[in-house]
Write a protein that holds these residues in place. Structure first.
Motif, mmCIF file in Angstrom:
data_model
loop_
_atom_site.group_PDB
_atom_site.id
_atom_site.type_symbol
_atom_site.label_atom_id
_atom_site.label_comp_id
_atom_site.label_asym_id
_atom_site.label_seq_id
_atom_site.Cartn_x
_atom_site.Cartn_y
_atom_site.Cartn_z
ATOM 1 N N LYS A 290 0.819 -1.209 0.000
ATOM 2 C CA LYS A 290 0.000 0.000 0.000
ATOM 3 C C LYS A 290 0.855 1.262 0.000
ATOM 4 C CE LYS A 290 -3.845 2.112 2.564
ATOM 5 N NZ LYS A 290 -4.726 1.984 3.757
ATOM 6 N N LYS A 291 2.072 1.161 0.526
ATOM 7 C CA LYS A 291 2.940 2.328 0.659
ATOM 8 C C LYS A 291 3.963 2.451 -0.470
ATOM 9 C CE LYS A 291 2.561 2.194 5.715
ATOM 10 N NZ LYS A 291 3.294 2.030 6.993
ATOM 11 N N LEU A 292 3.933 1.537 -1.422
ATOM 12 C CA LEU A 292 4.911 1.568 -2.514
ATOM 13 C C LEU A 292 4.515 2.585 -3.578
ATOM 14 C CD1 LEU A 292 5.601 -2.244 -3.043
ATOM 15 C CD2 LEU A 292 7.006 -0.590 -1.789
ATOM 16 N N PRO A 293 5.499 3.154 -4.264
ATOM 17 C CA PRO A 293 5.183 4.059 -5.374
ATOM 18 C C PRO A 293 4.644 3.272 -6.571
ATOM 19 C CG PRO A 293 7.548 3.688 -5.221
ATOM 20 C CD PRO A 293 6.937 3.040 -4.015
ATOM 21 N N PRO A 294 4.059 3.939 -7.555
ATOM 22 C CA PRO A 294 3.533 3.235 -8.727
ATOM 23 C C PRO A 294 4.628 2.649 -9.611
ATOM 24 C CG PRO A 294 3.385 5.601 -9.030
ATOM 25 C CD PRO A 294 3.811 5.384 -7.599
ATOM 26 N N PHE A 295 4.201 1.737 -10.501
ATOM 27 C CA PHE A 295 5.062 1.110 -11.508
ATOM 28 C C PHE A 295 6.078 0.133 -10.935
ATOM 29 C CE2 PHE A 295 4.217 5.448 -13.445
ATOM 30 C CZ PHE A 295 3.107 5.016 -14.148
ATOM 31 N N VAL A 296 5.821 -0.383 -9.744
ATOM 32 C CA VAL A 296 6.657 -1.439 -9.167
ATOM 33 C C VAL A 296 5.858 -2.737 -9.187
ATOM 34 C CG1 VAL A 296 7.874 -2.250 -7.107
ATOM 35 C CG2 VAL A 296 7.836 0.198 -7.643
ATOM 36 N N GLU A 297 6.437 -3.799 -9.766
ATOM 37 C CA GLU A 297 5.762 -5.096 -9.784
ATOM 38 C C GLU A 297 5.821 -5.721 -8.390
ATOM 39 O OE1 GLU A 297 3.548 -6.978 -11.807
ATOM 40 O OE2 GLU A 297 5.067 -7.595 -13.271
ATOM 41 N N LYS A 298 4.675 -6.214 -7.931
ATOM 42 C CA LYS A 298 4.593 -6.858 -6.616
ATOM 43 C C LYS A 298 4.356 -8.346 -6.830
ATOM 44 C CE LYS A 298 2.227 -3.450 -6.538
ATOM 45 N NZ LYS A 298 2.128 -2.220 -7.386
ATOM 46 N N VAL A 299 5.334 -9.159 -6.465
ATOM 47 C CA VAL A 299 5.313 -10.587 -6.800
ATOM 48 C C VAL A 299 5.144 -11.437 -5.541
ATOM 49 C CG1 VAL A 299 6.552 -12.445 -7.974
ATOM 50 C CG2 VAL A 299 6.904 -10.057 -8.690
ATOM 51 N N GLY A 300 4.205 -12.381 -5.593
ATOM 52 C CA GLY A 300 4.001 -13.306 -4.493
ATOM 53 C C GLY A 300 4.544 -14.677 -4.845
ATOM 54 N N LEU A 301 5.341 -15.252 -3.966
ATOM 55 C CA LEU A 301 5.943 -16.568 -4.197
ATOM 56 C C LEU A 301 5.101 -17.640 -3.510
ATOM 57 C CD1 LEU A 301 9.727 -17.370 -3.852
ATOM 58 C CD2 LEU A 301 8.005 -18.894 -2.908
ATOM 59 N N PHE A 302 4.686 -18.653 -4.298
ATOM 60 C CA PHE A 302 3.823 -19.705 -3.771
ATOM 61 C C PHE A 302 4.435 -21.086 -4.008
ATOM 62 C CE2 PHE A 302 1.017 -16.148 -4.744
ATOM 63 C CZ PHE A 302 0.239 -16.070 -3.601
ATOM 64 N N VAL A 303 4.253 -21.967 -3.013
ATOM 65 C CA VAL A 303 4.755 -23.339 -3.098
ATOM 66 C C VAL A 303 3.632 -24.304 -2.717
ATOM 67 C CG1 VAL A 303 6.399 -25.033 -2.191
ATOM 68 C CG2 VAL A 303 7.117 -22.649 -2.544
ATOM 69 N N ASN A 304 3.310 -25.205 -3.631
ATOM 70 C CA ASN A 304 2.360 -26.289 -3.372
ATOM 71 C C ASN A 304 1.031 -25.808 -2.788
ATOM 72 O OD1 ASN A 304 4.320 -28.091 -4.278
ATOM 73 N ND2 ASN A 304 5.142 -28.424 -2.237
ATOM 74 N N GLU A 305 0.431 -24.835 -3.460
ATOM 75 C CA GLU A 305 -0.876 -24.323 -3.052
ATOM 76 C C GLU A 305 -1.889 -24.563 -4.164
ATOM 77 O OE1 GLU A 305 -1.501 -23.339 -0.161
ATOM 78 O OE2 GLU A 305 0.251 -22.346 0.721
ATOM 79 N N THR A 306 -3.158 -24.573 -3.823
ATOM 80 C CA THR A 306 -4.209 -24.684 -4.830
ATOM 81 C C THR A 306 -4.372 -23.339 -5.529
ATOM 82 O OG1 THR A 306 -5.990 -24.012 -3.337
ATOM 83 C CG2 THR A 306 -5.421 -26.378 -3.404
ATOM 84 N N ALA A 307 -4.954 -23.368 -6.718
ATOM 85 C CA ALA A 307 -5.209 -22.131 -7.448
ATOM 86 C C ALA A 307 -6.119 -21.219 -6.645
ATOM 87 C CB ALA A 307 -5.818 -22.444 -8.808
ATOM 88 N N GLU A 308 -7.093 -21.815 -5.966
ATOM 89 C CA GLU A 308 -8.041 -21.025 -5.181
ATOM 90 C C GLU A 308 -7.349 -20.295 -4.028
ATOM 91 O OE1 GLU A 308 -9.918 -23.678 -7.789
ATOM 92 O OE2 GLU A 308 -8.476 -24.183 -6.197
ATOM 93 N N THR A 309 -6.419 -20.984 -3.367
ATOM 94 C CA THR A 309 -5.671 -20.354 -2.273
ATOM 95 C C THR A 309 -4.798 -19.229 -2.796
ATOM 96 O OG1 THR A 309 -5.645 -22.366 -0.934
ATOM 97 C CG2 THR A 309 -3.932 -20.749 -0.489
ATOM 98 N N ILE A 310 -4.154 -19.454 -3.926
ATOM 99 C CA ILE A 310 -3.308 -18.417 -4.529
ATOM 100 C C ILE A 310 -4.140 -17.201 -4.910
ATOM 101 C CG2 ILE A 310 -1.863 -17.857 -6.532
ATOM 102 C CD1 ILE A 310 -0.847 -20.770 -6.396
ATOM 103 N N ASN A 311 -5.298 -17.429 -5.507
ATOM 104 C CA ASN A 311 -6.177 -16.314 -5.875
ATOM 105 C C ASN A 311 -6.584 -15.506 -4.643
ATOM 106 O OD1 ASN A 311 -6.131 -17.091 -8.567
ATOM 107 N ND2 ASN A 311 -8.017 -18.291 -8.416
ATOM 108 N N GLN A 312 -6.939 -16.220 -3.580
ATOM 109 C CA GLN A 312 -7.396 -15.552 -2.369
ATOM 110 C C GLN A 312 -6.284 -14.734 -1.725
ATOM 111 O OE1 GLN A 312 -8.099 -18.023 1.123
ATOM 112 N NE2 GLN A 312 -9.922 -16.824 1.639
ATOM 113 N N ARG A 313 -5.105 -15.338 -1.556
ATOM 114 C CA ARG A 313 -3.997 -14.647 -0.904
ATOM 115 C C ARG A 313 -3.457 -13.504 -1.768
ATOM 116 N NH1 ARG A 313 -0.875 -19.861 1.881
ATOM 117 N NH2 ARG A 313 -2.607 -20.394 3.272
ATOM 118 N N SER A 314 -3.519 -13.676 -3.071
ATOM 119 C CA SER A 314 -3.085 -12.610 -3.973
ATOM 120 C C SER A 314 -3.981 -11.389 -3.842
ATOM 121 C CB SER A 314 -3.096 -13.113 -5.422
ATOM 122 O OG SER A 314 -2.165 -14.172 -5.599
ATOM 123 N N GLN A 315 -5.264 -11.644 -3.707
ATOM 124 C CA GLN A 315 -6.211 -10.541 -3.557
ATOM 125 C C GLN A 315 -6.010 -9.820 -2.223
ATOM 126 O OE1 GLN A 315 -10.370 -11.656 -3.688
ATOM 127 N NE2 GLN A 315 -10.966 -9.604 -4.349
#
Length: 207
Positions: free
Chosen positions: A50-75
């Motif tokens: 929330k405090k980052l400036p614009p135009f920075v990619e924010k990447v989440g690293l996931f290991v052995n999770e379901t697509a649904e869990t990844i979608n939820q945590r990404s949101q």
């Protein structure tokens, strides 16, 4: 030869995040793998993002999770890209509602051609997942197109210059830039980003 994109991974606090961006990082990585010493809860990542400036990619690293869990945590975290550190079928990726980056955990030279028509992250295979500083043998990249490869694993201020000749799309560094697990070393981040983005023949200013 293009200037490579650089991601600083294993971000756990706002100070390291802002410093990396100020030094030229194109992306920041947040580890949502609870067994990692660099793990961060999605809610805490959201507070940083929330405090980052614009135009920075924010990447989440996931290991052995379901697509649904990844979608939820990404949101929850408000990341912009999911980094998938495990093999999955086509149906899995079709269920993701966020852009994703596949990871090749390389065991042999032939692995360099996996997902060769996609942008992908290539890391050295280890029994665990990331942060162990193991390098991919640079000779494995000889004779292949590297313009869609983001190289990770054991990258530091001492070896980054020798790898630029392969013209990778980008570099991803984490544990080598730390003073303790999950806490970055400000000088190492600055030097790494300077060297990673340095043009041929350009001199780095002393600091």
């Amino acid at each position: 030869m293009t200037t490579p994109r650089v991601k600083i991974c294993g971000i756990t606090n706002i100070q390291d995040a802002l410093h990396a961006v100020q030094c030229g990082a194109d992306a920041l990585g947040f580890v949502f793998y609870e067994k990692s010493p660099r793990y961060i809860a999605p809610e805490k990542a959201a507070a940083i993002i929330k405090k980052l400036p614009p135009f920075v990619e924010k990447v989440g690293l996931f290991v052995n999770e379901t697509a649904e869990t990844i979608n939820q945590r990404s949101q929850i975290a408000q990341i912009t890209l999911a980094q998938i550190h495990f093999d999955a079928d086509v149906a899995f990726f079709e269920r993701l509602t966020i852009p994703h980056l596949k990871v090749v955990r390389a065991r042999c030279p032939e692995d360099m051609l996996k997902y060769h028509d996609e942008y992908r992250l290539v890391d050295a295979f280890v029994e665990g997942y990331g942060g162990q500083g193991k390098r991919v043998d640079p000779s494995w990249f000889q004779g292949i197109a590297c313009s869609k490869i983001i190289l990770a694993g054991g990258l530091n201020t001492s070896n980054i210059a020798e790898l630029k000749a392969y013209d990778f799309y980008g570099f991803d560094a984490s544990s080598s830039l730390e003073r303790a697990p999950g806490l970055k070393d400000a000088e190492k981040i600055k030097e790494f980003l300077q060297k990673a983005k340095q043009k041929a023949g350009e001199r780095i200013a002393k600091y």
